[in-house]
Enzyme design. Structure first.
Site, PDB file in Angstrom:
ATOM      1  N   SER A  13       0.982  -1.118  -0.125  1.00  0.00           N
ATOM      2  CA  SER A  13      -0.071  -0.271  -0.034  1.00  0.00           C
ATOM      3  C   SER A  13       0.947   1.256  -0.175  1.00  0.00           C
ATOM      4  O   SER A  13       2.190   1.212   0.058  1.00  0.00           O
ATOM      5  CB  SER A  13      -0.990  -0.134   1.051  1.00  0.00           C
ATOM      6  OG  SER A  13      -0.127   0.015   2.477  1.00  0.00           O
ATOM      7  N   LEU A  71       5.379 -10.591   1.846  1.00  0.00           N
ATOM      8  CA  LEU A  71       5.623 -11.439   0.536  1.00  0.00           C
ATOM      9  C   LEU A  71       5.680 -12.923   1.198  1.00  0.00           C
ATOM     10  O   LEU A  71       6.359 -12.972   2.329  1.00  0.00           O
ATOM     11  CB  LEU A  71       7.051 -11.050   0.334  1.00  0.00           C
ATOM     12  CG  LEU A  71       7.770 -12.419  -0.614  1.00  0.00           C
ATOM     13  CD1 LEU A  71       7.143 -12.646  -1.776  1.00  0.00           C
ATOM     14  CD2 LEU A  71       9.323 -11.858  -0.623  1.00  0.00           C
TER      15      LEU A  71
HETATM   16  C1  LIG Z   1      10.878 -15.779   2.965  1.00  0.00           C
HETATM   17  C2  LIG Z   1      10.397 -16.344   1.561  1.00  0.00           C
HETATM   18  C3  LIG Z   1       9.346 -15.381   1.020  1.00  0.00           C
HETATM   19  C4  LIG Z   1      11.405 -16.590   0.523  1.00  0.00           C
HETATM   20  O1  LIG Z   1      10.916 -17.146  -0.496  1.00  0.00           O
HETATM   21  P1  LIG Z   1      11.379 -18.525  -1.329  1.00  0.00           P
HETATM   22  O2  LIG Z   1      10.781 -18.557  -2.600  1.00  0.00           O
HETATM   23  O3  LIG Z   1      11.431 -19.700  -0.502  1.00  0.00           O
HETATM   24  O4  LIG Z   1      12.812 -17.784  -1.659  1.00  0.00           O
HETATM   25  P2  LIG Z   1      13.857 -17.961  -2.832  1.00  0.00           P
HETATM   26  O5  LIG Z   1      13.739 -19.582  -3.068  1.00  0.00           O
HETATM   27  O6  LIG Z   1      13.865 -17.175  -3.669  1.00  0.00           O
HETATM   28  O7  LIG Z   1      15.129 -17.635  -1.862  1.00  0.00           O
HETATM   29  C5  LIG Z   1      15.816 -18.494  -0.985  1.00  0.00           C
HETATM   30  C6  LIG Z   1      16.535 -17.740   0.001  1.00  0.00           C
HETATM   31  O8  LIG Z   1      15.681 -17.087   1.061  1.00  0.00           O
HETATM   32  C7  LIG Z   1      16.297 -16.875   2.295  1.00  0.00           C
HETATM   33  N1  LIG Z   1      15.484 -17.861   3.234  1.00  0.00           N
HETATM   34  C8  LIG Z   1      14.238 -18.169   3.115  1.00  0.00           C
HETATM   35  N2  LIG Z   1      13.827 -18.740   4.038  1.00  0.00           N
HETATM   36  C9  LIG Z   1      14.554 -18.559   5.231  1.00  0.00           C
HETATM   37  C10 LIG Z   1      14.473 -18.829   6.353  1.00  0.00           C
HETATM   38  N3  LIG Z   1      13.686 -19.259   7.283  1.00  0.00           N
HETATM   39  N4  LIG Z   1      15.817 -18.489   7.157  1.00  0.00           N
HETATM   40  C11 LIG Z   1      16.980 -17.655   6.458  1.00  0.00           C
HETATM   41  N5  LIG Z   1      16.537 -17.175   5.264  1.00  0.00           N
HETATM   42  C12 LIG Z   1      15.813 -17.732   4.588  1.00  0.00           C
HETATM   43  C13 LIG Z   1      17.509 -17.550   2.065  1.00  0.00           C
HETATM   44  O9  LIG Z   1      18.621 -16.348   1.703  1.00  0.00           O
HETATM   45  C14 LIG Z   1      17.594 -18.390   1.144  1.00  0.00           C
HETATM   46  O10 LIG Z   1      18.709 -18.744  -0.132  1.00  0.00           O
HETATM   47  P3  LIG Z   1      19.690 -19.969   0.529  1.00  0.00           P
HETATM   48  O11 LIG Z   1      18.633 -21.130   0.372  1.00  0.00           O
HETATM   49  O12 LIG Z   1      20.688 -19.776  -0.532  1.00  0.00           O
HETATM   50  O13 LIG Z   1      20.141 -19.579   2.038  1.00  0.00           O
HETATM   51  C15 LIG Z   1       9.512 -17.694   2.026  1.00  0.00           C
HETATM   52  O14 LIG Z   1      10.428 -18.587   2.457  1.00  0.00           O
HETATM   53  C16 LIG Z   1       8.098 -17.566   2.871  1.00  0.00           C
HETATM   54  O15 LIG Z   1       7.102 -17.263   2.397  1.00  0.00           O
HETATM   55  N6  LIG Z   1       8.701 -17.628   4.115  1.00  0.00           N
HETATM   56  C17 LIG Z   1       7.589 -17.558   5.207  1.00  0.00           C
HETATM   57  C18 LIG Z   1       6.584 -16.241   5.011  1.00  0.00           C
HETATM   58  C19 LIG Z   1       7.873 -15.223   5.493  1.00  0.00           C
HETATM   59  O16 LIG Z   1       8.737 -15.256   6.363  1.00  0.00           O
HETATM   60  N7  LIG Z   1       7.744 -14.111   4.622  1.00  0.00           N
HETATM   61  C20 LIG Z   1       8.608 -12.910   4.745  1.00  0.00           C
HETATM   62  C21 LIG Z   1       8.316 -11.847   5.876  1.00  0.00           C
HETATM   63  S1  LIG Z   1       6.921 -10.794   5.049  1.00  0.00           S
END
Ligand SMILES: CC(C)(COP(=O)(O)OP(=O)(O)OC[C@H]1O[C@@H](n2cnc3c(N)ncnc32)[C@H](O)[C@@H]1OP(=O)(O)O)[C@@H](O)C(=O)NCCC(=O)NCCS
Length: 204
Positions: free
Chosen positions: A94, A121
């Site tokens: 937003s 996200l």
């Molecule tokens: C965080 C999130 C959006 C990442 O999306 P994703 O599609 O899994 O991420 P990508 O595959 O593009 O990238 C992976 C990277 O994300 C980061 N990452 C994802 N989850 C993580 C965690 N629990 N702890 C630390 N790093 C994390 C790492 O940098 C990872 O890279 P690595 O595997 O080389 O360490 C997803 O894990 C998610 O939805 N998590 C739960 C909700 C959340 O925490 N949202 C963000 C806060 S608003």
């Protein structure tokens, strides 16, 4: 609206009234689709949030009524990734009109603001660690560059995700004033305007 018993209970239709099964035609939903969300997507959004946040900390960035609120007020600041019609990842944003985020930013949309506040996200559990979160954020930031009134994007996250957002180009602003229960956050900012060259060359 009234409905006859027969049409309300399709499995009770006599055989001759059932629609013929299409021969040789497969039901086709787009394999991958990116689009803004609408209030009708709120339940799917909240299902992902429930698993991603509520089951972990008991809290979530946006409750169902807040999801509906923002998807009604500013759907153009959301982006969903659908695989065969199913929501697998999303961003909800937003507008905000101050330098730093305050508690008000969690619930308000400031239509005259030039900062996009990314509230959440999240990627569906079974689709994580496949690059989807990074790709969706990349597409979202590309899209923001095409909105002339947007100068920057901001978000707050827990410390463990700072490196993740840094990889997308966000810079640490410092500790956030906002706390939710025991959770503390780092505020991060991305300069949309700082990418004027890319905006000129992005085909907006
Ligand atoms: C965080 C999130 C959006 C990442 O999306 P994703 O599609 O899994 O991420 P990508 O595959 O593009 O990238 C992976 C990277 O994300 C980061 N990452 C994802 N989850 C993580 C965690 N629990 N702890 C630390 N790093 C994390 C790492 O940098 C990872 O890279 P690595 O595997 O080389 O360490 C997803 O894990 C998610 O939805 N998590 C739960 C909700 C959340 O925490 N949202 C963000 C806060 S608003």
């Amino acid at each position: 609206m009234t409905m006859s018993v027969v049409s309300a209970v399709p499995f009770m239709k006599p055989l001759h009234m059932r629609s013929p099964v299409p021969q040789g035609r497969r039901h086709t939903l787009p394999a991958s689709e990116f689009r803004s969300l609408s209030p009708e997507d709120a339940i799917s959004v909240f299902e992902i949030e429930r698993e991603a946040f509520i089951s972990v900390s008991g809290e979530c960035p946006l409750h169902l009524d807040e999801v509906r609120h923002f998807l009604t007020l500013c759907p153009e600041l959301s982006l969903g990734w659908f695989e065969e019609g199913r929501l697998v990842a999303f961003i909800i944003g937003s507008l905000w009109d101050q330098d730093r985020l305050t508690m008000d930013a969690l619930t308000l949309h400031k239509p005259l603001g030039t900062t996009v506040h990314i509230h959440v996200l999240a990627v569906h559990r079974t689709f994580r660690q496949q690059g989807k979160g990074s790709i969706l954020m990349w597409r979202y930031l590309q899209y923001l560059r095409c909105l002339p009134f947007v100068r920057r994007a901001v978000l707050m996250c827990e410390d463990f995700l700072v490196p993740f957002y840094q990889k997308s180009g966000f810079k640490v602003q410092g500790p956030s004033d906002i706390t939710v229960g025991p959770l503390i956050f780092t505020e991060m900012s991305y300069s949309v305007r700082g990418h004027a060259f890319m905006r000129r060359n992005s085909g907006c």
